[in-house]
Design a protein around this motif. Structure first.
Motif, mmCIF file in Angstrom:
data_model
loop_
_atom_site.group_PDB
_atom_site.id
_atom_site.type_symbol
_atom_site.label_atom_id
_atom_site.label_comp_id
_atom_site.label_asym_id
_atom_site.label_seq_id
_atom_site.Cartn_x
_atom_site.Cartn_y
_atom_site.Cartn_z
ATOM 1 N N SER A 559 43.226 53.545 45.464
ATOM 2 C CA SER A 559 44.492 53.083 44.897
ATOM 3 C C SER A 559 45.648 53.155 45.887
ATOM 4 O O SER A 559 46.777 52.870 45.537
ATOM 5 C CB SER A 559 44.829 53.899 43.652
ATOM 6 O OG SER A 559 45.000 55.249 44.016
ATOM 7 N N VAL A 560 45.350 53.561 47.123
ATOM 8 C CA VAL A 560 46.419 53.613 48.116
ATOM 9 C C VAL A 560 45.997 52.834 49.364
ATOM 10 O O VAL A 560 44.912 53.059 49.905
ATOM 11 C CB VAL A 560 46.759 55.068 48.519
ATOM 12 C CG1 VAL A 560 47.897 55.086 49.543
ATOM 13 C CG2 VAL A 560 47.139 55.883 47.295
ATOM 14 N N MET A 561 46.858 51.931 49.775
ATOM 15 C CA MET A 561 46.603 51.143 50.988
ATOM 16 C C MET A 561 47.719 51.434 51.983
ATOM 17 O O MET A 561 48.880 51.178 51.706
ATOM 18 C CB MET A 561 46.593 49.655 50.621
ATOM 19 C CG MET A 561 46.657 48.680 51.783
ATOM 20 S SD MET A 561 45.238 48.719 52.881
ATOM 21 C CE MET A 561 43.931 48.132 51.798
ATOM 22 N N ILE A 562 47.341 52.035 53.109
ATOM 23 C CA ILE A 562 48.332 52.256 54.160
ATOM 24 C C ILE A 562 48.063 51.236 55.255
ATOM 25 O O ILE A 562 46.940 51.141 55.755
ATOM 26 C CB ILE A 562 48.181 53.667 54.786
ATOM 27 C CG1 ILE A 562 48.035 54.750 53.713
ATOM 28 C CG2 ILE A 562 49.320 53.950 55.766
ATOM 29 C CD1 ILE A 562 49.290 55.197 53.069
ATOM 30 N N ILE A 563 49.052 50.462 55.617
ATOM 31 C CA ILE A 563 48.867 49.478 56.688
ATOM 32 C C ILE A 563 49.691 49.899 57.903
ATOM 33 O O ILE A 563 50.921 49.959 57.834
ATOM 34 C CB ILE A 563 49.257 48.066 56.226
ATOM 35 C CG1 ILE A 563 48.456 47.704 54.966
ATOM 36 C CG2 ILE A 563 49.003 47.047 57.330
ATOM 37 C CD1 ILE A 563 48.807 46.348 54.380
ATOM 38 N N GLU A 564 48.998 50.244 58.977
ATOM 39 C CA GLU A 564 49.671 50.667 60.206
ATOM 40 C C GLU A 564 50.134 49.447 60.997
ATOM 41 O O GLU A 564 49.494 48.399 60.961
ATOM 42 C CB GLU A 564 48.709 51.485 61.071
ATOM 43 C CG GLU A 564 48.297 52.810 60.453
ATOM 44 C CD GLU A 564 49.390 53.872 60.547
ATOM 45 O OE1 GLU A 564 50.377 53.661 61.284
ATOM 46 O OE2 GLU A 564 49.252 54.917 59.858
ATOM 47 N N ASN A 565 51.204 49.603 61.735
ATOM 48 C CA ASN A 565 51.768 48.484 62.517
ATOM 49 C C ASN A 565 51.867 47.224 61.670
ATOM 50 O O ASN A 565 51.490 46.133 62.099
ATOM 51 C CB ASN A 565 50.904 48.168 63.744
ATOM 52 C CG ASN A 565 50.825 49.347 64.691
ATOM 53 O OD1 ASN A 565 49.754 49.920 64.887
ATOM 54 N ND2 ASN A 565 51.938 49.741 65.256
ATOM 55 N N ALA A 566 52.387 47.412 60.489
ATOM 56 C CA ALA A 566 52.415 46.291 59.535
ATOM 57 C C ALA A 566 53.181 45.102 60.090
ATOM 58 O O ALA A 566 52.949 43.964 59.688
ATOM 59 C CB ALA A 566 53.026 46.747 58.212
ATOM 60 N N GLU A 567 54.092 45.375 61.031
ATOM 61 C CA GLU A 567 54.880 44.264 61.575
ATOM 62 C C GLU A 567 54.012 43.293 62.373
ATOM 63 O O GLU A 567 54.427 42.179 62.661
ATOM 64 C CB GLU A 567 56.032 44.799 62.456
ATOM 65 C CG GLU A 567 55.634 45.325 63.840
ATOM 66 C CD GLU A 567 55.149 46.771 63.817
ATOM 67 O OE1 GLU A 567 54.918 47.312 62.716
ATOM 68 O OE2 GLU A 567 54.998 47.352 64.907
ATOM 69 N N ARG A 568 52.792 43.735 62.716
ATOM 70 C CA ARG A 568 51.943 42.853 63.508
ATOM 71 C C ARG A 568 51.087 41.918 62.669
ATOM 72 O O ARG A 568 50.366 41.079 63.190
ATOM 73 C CB ARG A 568 51.032 43.695 64.403
ATOM 74 C CG ARG A 568 51.834 44.557 65.365
ATOM 75 C CD ARG A 568 51.378 44.352 66.783
ATOM 76 N NE ARG A 568 50.103 44.976 67.014
ATOM 77 C CZ ARG A 568 49.943 46.118 67.675
ATOM 78 N NH1 ARG A 568 50.983 46.769 68.122
ATOM 79 N NH2 ARG A 568 48.761 46.592 67.866
ATOM 80 N N PHE A 569 51.116 42.091 61.354
ATOM 81 C CA PHE A 569 50.279 41.245 60.495
ATOM 82 C C PHE A 569 51.060 40.058 59.964
ATOM 83 O O PHE A 569 52.264 40.142 59.755
ATOM 84 C CB PHE A 569 49.792 42.045 59.284
ATOM 85 C CG PHE A 569 48.787 43.103 59.608
ATOM 86 C CD1 PHE A 569 47.433 42.811 59.562
ATOM 87 C CD2 PHE A 569 49.182 44.384 59.939
ATOM 88 C CE1 PHE A 569 46.498 43.786 59.846
ATOM 89 C CE2 PHE A 569 48.253 45.360 60.230
ATOM 90 C CZ PHE A 569 46.899 45.071 60.190
ATOM 91 N N GLY A 570 50.363 38.989 59.710
ATOM 92 C CA GLY A 570 50.965 37.848 59.031
ATOM 93 C C GLY A 570 51.084 38.144 57.545
ATOM 94 O O GLY A 570 50.422 39.038 57.020
ATOM 95 N N LEU A 571 51.921 37.366 56.869
ATOM 96 C CA LEU A 571 52.163 37.626 55.454
ATOM 97 C C LEU A 571 50.920 37.493 54.594
ATOM 98 O O LEU A 571 50.650 38.328 53.739
ATOM 99 C CB LEU A 571 53.213 36.646 54.932
ATOM 100 C CG LEU A 571 54.604 37.191 54.677
ATOM 101 C CD1 LEU A 571 55.486 36.096 54.132
ATOM 102 C CD2 LEU A 571 54.577 38.371 53.721
ATOM 103 N N SER A 572 50.148 36.442 54.826
ATOM 104 C CA SER A 572 49.013 36.240 53.926
ATOM 105 C C SER A 572 47.976 37.341 54.157
ATOM 106 O O SER A 572 47.318 37.794 53.225
ATOM 107 C CB SER A 572 48.402 34.852 54.105
ATOM 108 O OG SER A 572 47.735 34.779 55.333
ATOM 109 N N GLN A 573 47.902 37.813 55.399
ATOM 110 C CA GLN A 573 46.964 38.901 55.678
ATOM 111 C C GLN A 573 47.425 40.193 54.988
ATOM 112 O O GLN A 573 46.609 40.916 54.416
ATOM 113 C CB GLN A 573 46.881 39.102 57.185
ATOM 114 C CG GLN A 573 45.517 39.524 57.628
ATOM 115 C CD GLN A 573 45.433 39.674 59.126
ATOM 116 O OE1 GLN A 573 46.447 39.625 59.832
ATOM 117 N NE2 GLN A 573 44.241 39.878 59.615
ATOM 118 N N LEU A 574 48.710 40.460 55.041
ATOM 119 C CA LEU A 574 49.229 41.652 54.356
ATOM 120 C C LEU A 574 48.910 41.573 52.870
ATOM 121 O O LEU A 574 48.495 42.548 52.249
ATOM 122 C CB LEU A 574 50.746 41.775 54.556
ATOM 123 C CG LEU A 574 51.239 42.170 55.951
ATOM 124 C CD1 LEU A 574 52.764 42.067 56.033
ATOM 125 C CD2 LEU A 574 50.795 43.580 56.314
#
Ligand code: ADP
Ligand code: MG
Length: 697
Positions: A559-574
């Motif tokens: 139930s928890v998703m941590i995304i590191e370096n989130a600024e490097r992902f595209g929106l649809s991928q996030l």
């Protein structure tokens, strides 16, 4: 027969061979036709003049009429600059040049009165404009215009006097030269019906607007035309295919009724029901179905797929489902097997890692018709995979498959093309979908199953990591599981792995009490699977992974998703990654970690994720940020040929153009009437140019 618009640009007065080469290279403009379609990208109000004492910080470009009082060169070497002191009756200011000093110096005699144009900046008390556009007042009559066109150009062209003004002068020449040869490309009926001005007037007004209203009319006309011919082409493809392709009639609902009465594990959402009805209508119509189902992550596409399979099997046909990755194919198999077993239907999985003996059994049972449902990867496309009667082929995550692969699926049934359902979890705005998939029917599952708690998303900076870690600890103690995802930077697999391994280490140090799983692209399939399974069985509490988990994986307890370096992902991928949580009954969270300094676009992406869970809204923002050219599948669709129309901004016009195309082809499928002659001619011209293009590139 080549027309005047095929003339090479070098023959236009004022261009010549040398500048022509530069224009070819810098702007991809080769012919008169290319040039006339090099539309201004904005217009500037040049009707207003400013006095020097009226200048203020919040002004963009301004126009000032002033007399040159003094010219001097300041600084030395590479830091030299030319400074002109100019005055009007309210004060004095400076114009500054760092390049082209000699040329400007010659052009600006003391005492001359010029119109200067540019963005003012203030240094101390003094206003100044760097590299202003300028023209002697005596020659600037046509500049006093509320809609001065601004053309894109490049530094190299500017150095050859082909700045925006220079291009505008070429356009003036070109229009004068060609105006009697501009052909109408739409029918009078369409122009009347949709309130469009003629082509000739539109081209004149787009380059030299006589008023705001005239400019709007010109834009409308030219955008409409682009959309219209795009839609016309797509509709034509669709018509040709449906005319050619009868479909197997799959109308029996016995299995569906049985499943519905005895086994269905939940009430379908209204959106699921609607989409099933739409597909059913196609499958019993006698024509081959080609339908795209768009549904956000978690909207329940799998169940829709299964019910459509039941419809096919009920009428004596088989069905298959093709997924882009082995993990995803596995997951589908696990999910669908549960339902298929309830219905006593034989189902099998075929992937690259299926054993030889399994394969030959599958091949046999497919041919005998005993095997009703086949799930798999690209392995399904191999020629040895032959069905007794394939009635329905479902493709998941469509954007990873090309048209050629779809065609291979079609070839799996000799009597009828199988019905095709394409499912995508990458929602795209309706306008784009209509255009990209203009040859497919579209269904949308725009509703999530009831009782889902919306995922809470927050953005945290790296320096607040310890807070995030204590949050993770708290959630795991409550019995939840956690994903921690690292970006994948394609250029360097090694670097990715190091990034991931460093992360893994610091996480195992931070949480010595919790068992971890790790999954990345460099691992063998069975090692990956082993780690996944440990996480699925909740033996491990944290899954550290690269984006390999992006599609598919379904672990409701996570139930928890941590995304590191989130600024490097595209929106649809996030959005896809976030969709991995929120699948169970508990409140889910998504934490976007980033560094502190962010580009404007990165910030918009992260803010959008925090603001909304709606995949369509996210896709809209994505389209605006990236433009349609970068989005999957747009290359072959013709969307990138749009010169003036903009899919993200001109949606209403696109809809009109679609209506117009339907109307036109409805009345006159071959465009053979006199009325539609201009349209037919334009299509022929476009075809000829398409061929030229493929020769060039
Ligand atoms: P996706 O559209 O992302 O493929 P799935 O088909 O994997 O979504 O469905 C997500 C989850 O929701 C699954 O656990 C599925 O069983 C469940 N689900 C699907 N439809 C419904 C429904 N109508 N009511 C409740 N749960 C549903
Ligand atoms: Mg799915």
């Amino acid at each position: 027969m080549p027309g005047i618009f095929d003339t090479k640009i070098e023959f236009l007065k004022g261009v010549g061979p040398q500048r022509a080469v530069l224009i070819n290279k810098e702007l991809s403009i080769f012919t008169y036709g290319d040039l006339i379609q090099h539309y201004p990208f904005r217009y500037e109000d040049r009707s207003r003049f400013w006095k020097i004492n009226q200048l203020s910080r919040d002004l963009e470009n301004v126009q000032v009429v002033a007399k040159v009082k003094k010219l001097e060169i300041l600084g030395i070497g590479g830091k030299r600059r030319l400074v002109a002191e100019v005055v009007d009756e309210t004060g004095s200011m400076e114009m500054t040049w760092f390049k082209g000093i000699q040329w400007v110096q010659k052009k600006l005699p003391i005492g001359a009165v010029y119109v200067f144009f540019g963005k003012p900046a203030q240094f101390g008390r003094k206003w100044s404009i760097a590299h202003p556009e300028m023209e002697p007042l005596s020659q600037s009559r046509e500049q006093r215009n509320s809609y001065q066109p601004v053309y894109s150009t490049t530094e190299k062209l500017k150095a050859r006097f082909l700045d925006s003004r220079g291009i505008s002068r070429l356009q003036e020449q070109l229009l004068a030269l060609t105006q009697n040869q501009i052909r109408e490309t739409l029918s009078t009926e369409l122009m009347n019906r949709f309130g469009l001005i003629g082509k000739k007037e539109a081209l004149k007004e787009i380059h030299f607007p006589s008023s705001g209203k005239a400019l709007q009319a010109a834009k409308k006309r030219l955008k409409f035309e682009e959309f219209f011919f795009l839609q016309l082409r797509l509709l034509k493809m669709k018509l040709t295919r449906t005319a050619k392709s009868p479909g197997q009639i799959l109308s029996n609902t016995d299995l569906l009724n049985e499943f519905y009465a005895n086994h269905i594990p939940f009430e379908l959402t209204n959106a699921q029901k609607r989409v099933i009805r739409e597909a059913y209508r196609d499958m019993k119509s006698g024509k081959q179905m080609n339908r795209l189902i768009q549904g956000d992550v978690g909207s329940g596409k799998t169940m829709v797929a299964f019910i459509c399979m039941l419809l096919a099997i009920s009428s004596g046909a088989q069905s298959c489902l093709m997924a882009p990755t082995e993990i995803l194919a596995n997951q589908h198999f696990e999910g669908l097997k549960e339902y298929a077993d309830l219905m006593n239907l034989k189902i099998a999985l075929l992937t690259g890692s299926s054993k030889k003996s399994e394969r030959s059994q599958i091949h046999e049972e497919l041919l005998s018709g005993e095997l009703k449902i086949l799930i798999g990867t690209h392995a399904l496309l191999e020629d040895v995979v032959q069905f007794k009667n394939l009635g329905l082929a479902i493709v998941d995550e469509q954007h990873r498959f090309g048209v050629a692969q779809r065609a291979k699926l079609w070839a799996k049934n000799e009597n009828f093309l199988p019905h095709v359902l394409v499912m995508t979890a990458t929602p795209i705005p309706r306008t784009l979908a209509m255009t990209l998939h203009g040859d497919l029917e579209i269904s949308v599952i725009d509703e999530l199953p009831a009782g889902r708690k919306p995922i809470q998303t927050v953005h945290r900076y790296d320096k607040d990591r310890s807070l995030v870690f204590s949050f993770i600890k708290k959630e795991i103690k409550k019995g939840r599981q956690v994903y921690i995802v690292y970006p994948l930077i394609d250029e360097s697999e090694k670097l990715d792995l190091k990034n991931l391994m460093d992360g893994y280490e610091s996480i195992s140090r931070a949480f010595p009490e919790f068992p971890l799983s790790i999954v990345h692209g460099g691992m063998k399939a069975d090692a990956k699977d082993y780690e996944m399974q440990r996480f699925v069985k909740a033996e491990t509490k944290i899954m550290v992974a690269t984006t390999v988990i992006e599609v598919g994986v379904n672990v409701p307890n996570a139930s928890v998703m941590i995304i590191e370096n989130a600024e490097r992902f595209g929106l649809s991928q996030l959005h896809q990654l976030r969709g991995r949580v929120g699948r169970g009954a508990e409140q889910s969270y998504c934490v976007l970690m980033s560094k502190y300094e962010l580009s404007k676009d990165s910030r918009i992406r992260l803010d959008t994720m925090v603001r909304t869970n709606d995949g369509f809204e996210i896709a809209d923002v994505d389209l605006k940020l990236r433009g349609p050219g970068d989005m999957m599948g747009t290359q072959q669709s013709g969307v990138t040929d749009l010169l003036i129309a903009d899919l993200s901004k001109d949606a209403p016009l696109l809809t009109l153009a679609r209506d117009a195309a339907e109307l036109t082809l409805g009345n006159d499928p071959d465009l053979s009437s006199e009325e539609n002659r201009p349209i037919l001619n334009q299509i022929r011209t476009q075809k000829k140019h398409a061929i030229n293009w493929s020769r060039i590139s």
